[in-house]
Design an enzyme around this catalytic site. Structure first.
Site, short mmCIF file in Angstrom:
data_model
loop_
_atom_site.label_atom_id
_atom_site.label_comp_id
_atom_site.label_asym_id
_atom_site.label_seq_id
_atom_site.Cartn_x
_atom_site.Cartn_y
_atom_site.Cartn_z
N HIS A 1 0.84 -1.20 0.00
CA HIS A 1 0.00 0.00 0.00
C HIS A 1 0.88 1.25 0.00
O HIS A 1 1.18 1.81 1.05
CB HIS A 1 -0.97 -0.02 1.18
CG HIS A 1 -1.98 -1.10 1.07
ND1 HIS A 1 -2.99 -1.07 0.14
CD2 HIS A 1 -2.12 -2.26 1.73
CE1 HIS A 1 -3.72 -2.17 0.25
NE2 HIS A 1 -3.21 -2.91 1.20
N GLU B 1 -0.02 0.81 -6.36
CA GLU B 1 0.34 -0.32 -5.50
C GLU B 1 0.64 -1.58 -6.31
O GLU B 1 -0.27 -2.16 -6.90
CB GLU B 1 -0.81 -0.63 -4.55
CG GLU B 1 -1.31 0.55 -3.76
CD GLU B 1 -2.55 0.25 -2.96
OE1 GLU B 1 -2.94 -0.92 -2.83
OE2 GLU B 1 -3.15 1.20 -2.44
#
EC number: 5.1.3.15
Length: 189
Positions: free
Chosen positions: A43, A147
């Site tokens: 993330h 991501e």
């Protein structure tokens, strides 16, 4: 919380020039013979000058699942991804290198990945940002998630098997032009 025995290792390396590398290893240590499956994403939240001035290169012509449209599959049409509203997409079989070009900061983030076939691109925009308790109402203007991930096809490990995924991040000075995926190409033509 997770009904399987596993081992998770994370290696963090910071290079002399400021490059960051994160390497995750997950091993199935079940002794009952059971495999398990999971999805995975690093993330990565990038600080940007103004989301409406940022562009992402490297995902052109890629297929993606649009999480805002029931995970319907589309093909990216633009010569770069630009942001005018909320975005929540999973790019499938994404290339190993993606660039986030921030014109105002004269900086390009280069994101590289191994062992992670997909790439998630996310920005909540104004309405969703206001609805999120842990997110400031206007913070969406100065952030972007790109991501490296394994989302479309979960990773399956049999007992004793190990998976490895790597994320590399570097920031390079840049001007607002295409070709940022290979800065040397821009400099040397």
């Amino acid at each position: 919380m997770w009904p399987h025995s596993f081992e998770f290792r994370l290696r963090i390396a910071l290079g002399a020039g400021g490059d960051l590398s994160l390497t995750s290893r997950i091993r199935n240590t079940n002794t009952d013979g059971r495999p398990f499956s999971y999805t995975f994403a690093f993330h990565t939240y990038f600080s940007v000058s103004d989301i409406s001035e940022v562009r992402v290169e490297g995902l052109e012509t890629m297929d993606y699942l649009d999480n805002m449209k029931g995970k319907e599959r589309f093909t990216e049409q633009g010569d770069a991804i630009v942001f005018e509203s909320e975005v929540d997409k999973v790019y499938l079989a994404a290339p190993s290198k993606v660039a986030i070009i921030d014109h105002d900061m004269r900086r390009t983030f280069v994101v590289t990945k191994e062992g992670l076939p997909d790439a998630v691109v996310w920005n909540p925009w104004d309405k969703k940002a206001k609805a999120m308790q842990d997110f400031g109402d206007s913070e969406y203007k100065h952030m972007l998630c790109v991501e490296p991930a394994a989302v479309e096809k979960p990773i399956t490990l049999k007992p004793g098997e190990e998976w490895k995924g790597r994320l590399g991040l570097s920031a390079v000075p840049s001007s607002y032009c295409s070709g940022q995926l290979d800065p040397l190409k821009v400099l040397h033509g």
